[in-house]
Scaffold this active site. Sequence first.
Site, mmCIF file in Angstrom:
data_model
loop_
_atom_site.group_PDB
_atom_site.id
_atom_site.type_symbol
_atom_site.label_atom_id
_atom_site.label_comp_id
_atom_site.label_asym_id
_atom_site.label_seq_id
_atom_site.Cartn_x
_atom_site.Cartn_y
_atom_site.Cartn_z
ATOM 1 N N THR A 49 0.842 -1.208 0.000
ATOM 2 C CA THR A 49 0.000 0.000 0.000
ATOM 3 C C THR A 49 0.873 1.254 0.000
ATOM 4 O OG1 THR A 49 -1.656 -1.214 1.251
ATOM 5 C CG2 THR A 49 -1.847 1.171 1.272
ATOM 6 N N HIS A 52 2.097 1.846 -3.415
ATOM 7 C CA HIS A 52 1.099 2.520 -4.266
ATOM 8 C C HIS A 52 1.125 4.026 -4.014
ATOM 9 C CE1 HIS A 52 -0.751 -1.085 -5.791
ATOM 10 N NE2 HIS A 52 -1.014 -1.546 -4.581
#
Length: 354
Positions: A49, A52
Amino acid sequence: MRALVKASRDVGLDFVADRPMPTGCHGVVGEPGPTEVLIRVKKAGVCGTDRHIYEWDEWAQGRIPTGIVTGHEFAGVVEAVGPGVERFKPGMRVSGEGHITKWQDYNSRTGNAHIARDTKIIGVDRDGCFADYLLLPQSNVWPLHDEIPDEFGAVMDPLGNAVHTVMEAGVSAKSVLITGVGIIGLMAVSVARAAGASRIFVTDANPARLELAKELGADEAFHAIEDEGFIERIREQTHGEGVDVLLEISGVPSAINQGFEALRNGGTASLLGIPSKTMTFDLTRHIIFKGAKVHGINGRRMWETWYQMETLLLTRKLGLRKIITHEIPMEDYNRAFELMQSGEGIKVVLNIGA
Ligand SMILES: NC(=O)c1ccc[n+]([C@@H]2O[C@H](COP(=O)([O-])OP(=O)(O)OC[C@H]3O[C@@H](n4cnc5c(N)ncnc54)[C@H](O)[C@@H]3O)[C@@H](O)[C@H]2O)c1
Ligand SMILES: [Zn+2]
């Protein structure tokens, strides 16, 4: 304090040396509100995450508010507590659940807070743990057992994803296929082994990860693209039926299809991997006529998964040391992302404070 901040709507993160301390819910900078805990962060895990957010992909552009402190996996020490906090005292070692709910919606009040409608995630929706200090509601703080080291405390979030995925399906004396042995899939191999799976098959598209999965206890590892006919080989070893349990931890559409192909009729699937876009899937063949039971897995159950994790960690049967490949200073955060991007690193942990 020092912090890694998503300062602009662009690739990368900014190292900030003079970020103000977190503000308590009562509006005072550096002071926990009545039921809050101020944590001095020692170690923090870098997650897909965070990658990202670092790479500023479409998902991040649509979700992440700029100016936010990133990071959601951590271990640290309680620095100060609000007047209404009894359970935690300064100096206690802690980790914590990064999914914050107000405990007011239906799911929070019926034992399913991990799918609360009002969930806010640290390092995603509000300030996170790539910083010297982090503020959390006391309900999200987890006391770290004396025998669990900080580097393990710092990866309890992804370990919890793995434990939740394994436990929701139930693997004791069952044959299991894990599609995708990245960070969480590798943890799931270890967890499934410790939880008594009878036979563990894994797939991935990365030979080094397949090797590591075997070291962690997988019985057979298949290259998802090059090992043609591997599903047949799985059937041969499962009375011609296919596996009892599928743990999907890649999010890759072809792997999801292969996983259901290899699942026996009446089998159970736990799906954790997140496809990057809407995908086509043969519902009729893979779920309906197969009579498959399918669990969507989101985060960690509060707090069942955390108790299970503590128990498993204390058995010392989880091979986390092989999965945490690098521990580097917070200032070298760019290298952490390079290590993930190149595949040289699996789990990278940032050393933030002493
Ligand atoms: N549901 C949740 O709450 C939750 C939480 C965290 C992560 N996730 C998702 O779980 C998945 C795994 O996360 P991670 O941090 O371990 O990611 P990761 O990138 O470390 O692991 C993904 C693995 O899939 C492998 N892979 C690629 N192509 C494949 C194929 N064709 N067949 C089999 N494997 C293939 C990759 O080589 C990699 O090892 C991701 O999709 C992530 O978004 C979901
Ligand atoms: Zn994470």
